[in-house]
Structures are given as C-alpha cells and as structure tokens.
Design an enzyme around this catalytic site. Structure first.
Site, mmCIF file in Angstrom:
data_model
loop_
_atom_site.group_PDB
_atom_site.id
_atom_site.type_symbol
_atom_site.label_atom_id
_atom_site.label_comp_id
_atom_site.label_asym_id
_atom_site.label_seq_id
_atom_site.Cartn_x
_atom_site.Cartn_y
_atom_site.Cartn_z
ATOM 1 C CB CYS A 399 -28.236 -9.153 13.108
ATOM 2 S SG CYS A 399 -29.112 -9.200 11.537
ATOM 3 C CG HIS A 530 -23.944 -9.855 11.079
ATOM 4 N ND1 HIS A 530 -24.307 -10.867 11.942
ATOM 5 C CD2 HIS A 530 -25.027 -9.626 10.297
ATOM 6 C CE1 HIS A 530 -25.557 -11.238 11.682
ATOM 7 N NE2 HIS A 530 -26.018 -10.496 10.696
ATOM 8 C CD GLU A 532 -21.130 -11.433 13.748
ATOM 9 O OE1 GLU A 532 -22.076 -12.099 13.290
ATOM 10 O OE2 GLU A 532 -21.285 -10.307 14.270
#
Length: 576
Positions: A399, A530, A532
């Site tokens: 990001c 993102h 994750e």
C-alpha cells in the site's frame, strides 16, 4: 438443523485473549468435522473500526466485502479459514443506526422506541440473521455460531448486549445456547487467586446469565484446589473450569482445550455428544510443535509509524510468521520508527536513535514497509526503499510502502527530486506520481476508500516473480484499503525506466504490482493491495512468502524448481 450458539464473555480486565480462545474453540470443533461461524460484538459507538487510530484499537482488519472491522475477525478468518462479512462485526453504532432509521421510516407505528425491547430485539435478530450465512466456501449453513462479546462484564456500554443475550438464551432454547466466561487468575505471593473470577461471575449472574464453562487465564495450569474453589463459588462443575496458561505460541491453544475435554463438555451442553468425538488436530499440532523448534532465524525489519504497538500491524506480523514457518525458520522481527531514518534537523529524535535505526536496517535480512496514513515518517520510508533498491536487500512494499517505491524511483532514478504523493504535498504537480483517486469523496472519512476484494490482472507476456508465487495465475483477488493511487500519466515513463508495473486492476489504469526485474534485484516488490489479510497459518500470503524466501536465500532454488528462467523473455511455465 437447529443453530447452536457458544457465547464468550470476559471479566476482570480486557485483553485476556477472548479472540484467540474463541478461535481455538472453533478450530477444535472444525477438527470434529463441525461447520462453524463467528460473530464479534464491539460495544463502542463507532459504526465500524475504519475511523479509529491503530493506537486506540489495533489494526483495522479489512474483509472481502470492504468491511473495516476489529482485528479479532482476522483471528477468526486465519484460525478457521473462513471468509466473514462486515455484518459479522456488530457494533453499538450499527445497531442504533438501524433502529433509528427504522423509527424515522415509521416502522414502529406510533410506539415508544426503547432500549428494551427494540434495541435488544434488533441485536437478537442480527445474530440469528448472520449466523446462518455460509462462510467456509462450501455454501453450506454453519452448525455452530461462536459469539464474542467485546469489553468486560460490568461495562455500561456492553450492558445492552448482555441483556439481549439473556433474552436470547430463552429464544433459542437452553440446549442451543452455551455461555462461557473468560477470566484472569492472578498469582500473588505464589498463590492462585480466585476472587476476581468470583466477582466477574457474580456480576454476570446478577444479569441473569449463568456461565456453563469458565476459562481461566494464568501463567501456569490451574491447581486442583483453585479449580475446586472456582467450581464451588461459581456454580459450575469442576470439569468445566478450563485452564488457559501462557503458551509458547497461540497455535497450542486448541490442543490445550482438547486435553481438558472441552469437546465433551460442549457436546453435553449443546446435545451434540455424537458429533463431538475426539477432534483431529494433527496438522495443526504439528505446525505448533514445529514453530517451537526452529533453530535458524530470519530477521525481517518493519519500517512503520505505529511501531510501539504490535497490534497495529497484527496481520502483517502473522503473514510474516506464516511465511517463516513455511520456510522452516523462526522469525526475528525488528522494528524501525520510520522518522528515525531521517535527518535529525526538524525531527524530535536523537543522533543515537538515527544511528541505531540505520544499523538495524543494514542488519536485517529483508525489509517490509507496510501500509499507513499521514505524512509522518514518509521520508524515512523512501530512504528505506532506496537503501533496499541500491543494496539489493529484499524489500516488500504494501500500500503506502508500494507508493514509497514509486516516489523514490521517480526522485532518484528519473531525477525528479520534487516527486511526491499529493497526500503529502498537494502542490507537487507536475511531479505528482501518486494522486488522490478521482471517485473518492474528500469530505467524509468513514468508509470512503477503495475497500475490499478487487481483482489484479498480471500483464500478459511480461515476467513477474510475484506471479510465480501465485501459481502463475492470470489474476488474483486481494483486499484493498486506500485513497491514493499511482498517477496513470506517469506510469509509462517509470515502467520504461525499469520499475515494472506488472499487475493492474481490471480497467488497466490502476497500478497494483511493481517489481524490479530479477536481473537487477533479487526481490524488490510492491503491491497496492493488502495481501496480509488473506494469509493463513498453513497457506502463507504469496508476497510475504516471496520476501521471506528471498531473505533466507531460498528464492533462487524455488524459482528454478518452478521453471522461472531469468534471462529469456518467455513466460515461466508454472505448474498448475
């Protein structure tokens, strides 16, 4: 079949690990072959977690549908391999907003709208509505819904939810409702103290809720006499007092619950004895044991601005841990406050802090610059990106970390020293390499970003290291949370100069993946999304796995095995 509910409340202090406990119960039930779902109740008035600072509440976890929620939903998704929706996070703000809008529409027909029954009924309806949503990808309705009540019993703000649950136990029937209480058993002068637990349970029972199972957090397993005392004073069988001592890693908790026969207890309470046989936790337990026994470490440095709080980057840390585990390495996480990499003029850090930060950066095997908002520390992130680019140190930008790569490249390779993001300098045109996205409203803060799962399409005919980690897929679905994007007008020049934009959104105008070619750098990768949020313990997120592999010298072998040829122009033949 009738939905069964397991509700977990907490007492004494917050932060005991209700989220981990409930996730572990769910994992154990999955081991019995039972389909589970979970709901988190947050008693705050914010409609969602999107406008709260990570300092206040830990990271904001983004769901597929763009919901910005509490980080516990991340625990549920990771532990239980579920895909939840924003309705799985109930907040006081959402409930009141809904009831008030119904009142304005005239749905209550002249009634006086009150907390009881209108708010409490809305809460119960919400739980029943969301509990039946399929969440495991099979399309099947879940059989057990786990409900976590945030906050601590006795808080004014969670009262209305406890009252709703008191009514709910009769609405769904006693055999379909099991209340659990998570408490703290402190050790003073070598003795385990039960008074805080007694008080917490007493408070809960005064509200008309009597827990059937009491989980006790403590440094060690509970002693026999402690369990007897809690059982005597708190109106539960001794077998139903469960010890949750500190463990080396959280993946041991489902096994702990199994050893204390929680599956048998829940089977009895919910009339599901036949289904709750010994859970199969083999893979899970193997993973937990492996994590305890790693000899070799990999050092990854996180350059961020919320570095005082691990919870602000919880999913990033988990994704790194999942990846390290997959590489059979222990993770040694080191932190750098981004501003500490900057010159000390106009900053409030010392020369020693700056020297320490650079020493830490140089000593790390790999570096990640995660997402974030705000100007503070952006220059430090640019310096980290430049250091990794020029010294060939593995780097992953997520990001804002991806945008930092683009700004740094434009400043130092294309020689436009004024390059910036309009987030930090509104007047940086014509060197505005990162700009505000056109469709976004600058006035409202809540829920106005580009949020949730969006497709990223890899360029045809161009070689991408990251694509290999996605199994050669043509497109990947990942979650987003951003207001700024790489300026489409600047893309060609940057791409031609060597920072390759290899993944774009479906319109082809929004940049999603940037890489330096392998001939120039072992692993210099940035993603606008993102990744994750979709990492799982037994299935790490591809960009993170790439970073960790590059950081422990396993990348070349892996790419060779996957048939990724460095110098030729043909697309790697990825095994399907």
């Amino acid at each position: 079949s009738i939905m069964k509910y397991i509700v977990v409340t907490g007492g004494v202090v917050s932060g005991l690990g209700k989220g981990i406990t409930i996730s572990s119960i769910g994992r154990m039930l999955k081991g019995c072959g039972i389909r589970v779902t979970s709901i988190k109740i947050d008693p705050y008035l914010n409609v969602d977690a999107g406008t709260m600072s990570p300092f206040e509440h830990g990271e904001v976890f983004v769901l597929d549908d763009g919901g910005e929620t509490d980080l516990d939903l991340g625990n549920y998704e990771r532990f239980l391999s579920l895909t939840l929706t924003s309705d799985h996070n109930i907040t006081t703000g959402k409930i009141y907003r809904r009831v008030i809008s119904q009142e304005r529409r005239g749905d209550y027909l002249g009634k006086t709208v009150q907390v009881v029954p209108h708010i409490t009924t809305e809460i119960q309806d919400w739980i029943e509505r969301v509990a039946v949503l399929p969440v495991d990808g099979s399309g099947a309705t879940p059989e057990i819904c786990l409900v976590e009540v945030g906050g601590t019993v006795g808080d004014i703000e969670s009262m209305v939810f406890l009252e709703a649950l008191r009514q709910f136990q009769f609405r769904v029937g006693e055999d379909n409702f099991c209340l659990c209480f998570l408490s703290l058993v402190p050790v003073l002068g070598g003795e385990q103290k039960t008074k805080p637990t007694q008080h917490g349970v007493k408070e809960l029972r005064s509200l008309g809720l009597s827990p059937r199972v009491i989980f006790c957090r403590s440094t060690e397993m509970l002693e026999e006499k402690t369990m007897e005392k809690i059982s005597g004073f708190c109106h539960v069988k001794k077998d139903c007092v469960i010890s949750l001592p500190d463990v080396k890693n959280i993946y041991h908790v489902p096994g702990l619950l199994q050893q204390q026969n929680l599956q048998g207890i829940l089977g009895m309470e919910l009339g599901m004895e036949k289904r709750m046989k010994t859970p199969d936790l083999t893979n899970w337990q193997n993973m937990a044991d492996r994590i305890d026994n790693f000899k070799q470490m990999v050092t990854i440095c996180i350059v961020g601005k919320y570095t005082g709080l691990q919870d602000s980057y919880l999913s990033v840390i988990k994704a790194l841990k999942h990846s390290a585990t997959a590489c059979s390495k222990g993770l040694d996480l080191v932190w750098i406050e981004a501003t500490h990499l900057e010159e000390i003029e106009n900053n409030d850090h010392t020369k020693e802090q700056m020297e320490d930060a650079w020493k830490t950066l140089r000593g790390a095997d790999g570096v990640i610059v995660p997402g974030g908002f705000g100007n503070r520390g952006f220059l430090g992130k640019l310096l980290a990106a430049e250091h990794c680019r020029t010294t060939k140190k593995p780097y992953l930008g997520v990001c804002l970390g991806f945008q930092a790569m683009v700004v740094e490249f434009s400043r130092n390779v294309l020689n436009y020293p004024e390059s910036n993001s309009t987030e930090f300098d509104e007047n940086c045109a014509p060197n505005d390499v990162v700009i505000f996205m056109p469709e976004i409203d600058k006035e409202t803060m809540g829920g106005n970003m580009r949020l949730g799962a969006r497709n990223t399409v890899f360029n045809k005919g161009e070689k991408s290291v990251l694509r290999v980690f996605y199994g050669g897929a043509e497109k990947v679905l990942e979650r987003h949370r951003h207001r700024y994007e790489v300026n489409p007008k600047k893309v060609q020049e940057i791409h031609d100069a060597g920072l390759k934009f290899l993944g774009k959104d479906e319109t082809g105008t929004r940049m999603e993946v940037a890489e330096l070619p392998r001939s120039q750098h072992p692993y210099y990768v940035g993603v606008q999304y993102h990744p994750e949020f979709k990492s799982r313990p037994l299935k790490p997120s591809p960009p993170f796995l790439g970073l960790v592999m590059a950081s422990c010298d396993m990348l070349d072998d892996y790419l060779e095995k996957e048939g990724f040829k460095q110098d030729s122009d043909d697309i790697p033949q990825c095994r399907q």
